[in-house]
Scaffold this active site. Sequence first.
Site, PDB file in Angstrom:
ATOM      1  N   GLU A   1      10.061  -1.695   4.130  1.00  0.00           N
ATOM      2  CA  GLU A   1      10.354  -2.117   2.753  1.00  0.00           C
ATOM      3  C   GLU A   1      11.830  -2.489   2.641  1.00  0.00           C
ATOM      4  O   GLU A   1      12.694  -1.615   2.606  1.00  0.00           O
ATOM      5  CB  GLU A   1      10.029  -0.983   1.764  1.00  0.00           C
ATOM      6  CG  GLU A   1       8.567  -0.589   1.732  1.00  0.00           C
ATOM      7  CD  GLU A   1       8.300   0.587   0.793  1.00  0.00           C
ATOM      8  OE1 GLU A   1       9.265   1.198   0.291  1.00  0.00           O
ATOM      9  OE2 GLU A   1       7.117   0.890   0.575  1.00  0.00           O
TER      10      GLU A   1
ATOM     11  N   HIS B   1      12.204   9.889  -2.852  1.00  0.00           N
ATOM     12  CA  HIS B   1      12.289   9.634  -4.302  1.00  0.00           C
ATOM     13  C   HIS B   1      12.170  10.953  -5.080  1.00  0.00           C
ATOM     14  O   HIS B   1      12.847  11.155  -6.084  1.00  0.00           O
ATOM     15  CB  HIS B   1      11.180   8.688  -4.753  1.00  0.00           C
ATOM     16  CG  HIS B   1      11.432   7.247  -4.455  1.00  0.00           C
ATOM     17  ND1 HIS B   1      12.402   6.499  -5.089  1.00  0.00           N
ATOM     18  CD2 HIS B   1      10.818   6.394  -3.601  1.00  0.00           C
ATOM     19  CE1 HIS B   1      12.377   5.261  -4.651  1.00  0.00           C
ATOM     20  NE2 HIS B   1      11.411   5.167  -3.737  1.00  0.00           N
TER      21      HIS B   1
ATOM     22  N   ASP C   1      14.996   2.089  -5.036  1.00  0.00           N
ATOM     23  CA  ASP C   1      14.427   0.766  -4.767  1.00  0.00           C
ATOM     24  C   ASP C   1      15.238  -0.240  -5.567  1.00  0.00           C
ATOM     25  O   ASP C   1      15.390  -0.087  -6.802  1.00  0.00           O
ATOM     26  CB  ASP C   1      12.966   0.697  -5.206  1.00  0.00           C
ATOM     27  CG  ASP C   1      12.068   1.646  -4.435  1.00  0.00           C
ATOM     28  OD1 ASP C   1      12.496   2.137  -3.370  1.00  0.00           O
ATOM     29  OD2 ASP C   1      10.948   1.904  -4.906  1.00  0.00           O
TER      30      ASP C   1
END
Length: 236
Positions: free
Chosen positions: A214, A149, A156
């Site tokens: 995730e 990130h 995301d």
Amino acid sequence: MKLNSLSSPINSLMKISAFLLFSLFIHPLSAQQKNTLKVINSLKVYQNSFARDPSQELIELRKMIPDLVLDIRYATANNFMKQVMYPQARAFARKPVAEQLKKVQAELRKRGYGLKIYDAYRPYAITVSFYKRAADKSFVANPAKGSKHNRGCAVDLTLIDFKTKKEIPMPTPYDSFAPEAAAAYQKLPAAVIRNRDFLIRTMRTYGFRVIKNEWWHYDFIGWQNYALMDIPFKSL
């Protein structure tokens, strides 16, 4: 006797030296190593980087993809930190990442879907805050290495119905720490697995790789070519 008396302190020194060398290799989080981490926090340095190489620019996603839906959770208190972390609800990514997301959106649109973005580029200082406060460190990036990130190379997201803008059922809510959040978790309704796997396949086609714990987090291939950044949104 003299040789023996000398060998003992020499052996001790050798053992100490070996221990110190060993310690340097097994402690990657040492202060010395953290100090060598390169993080760009100068706006001028960043601007010079994309003047030389346009692919280095952080693009505001809504400007490139106007029909993209944003739900920037860290600009609200609706996140695992339970507090506002971003002063602005904006999403940025490196130019090649943004261009590929535009292709993903176009592909999904044909099927009646679209993307909702929860998070994209994240200033390095925010990653430091996450790591300090998170109870479960396995779900946050270690500042000693930085996050994808921070490089503008991770996003995301989830699927939405393009017309209604409602989220398509997925295994868990965003930022869940539950086992079901894992990208390969199987004890789920068949329809939910199909939705998750369809998103993973589509993103993979355009150069994104889901991370194992995730289902919503995708790293862009080639992220190693981009520096860690700590430029605040207001400066972009």
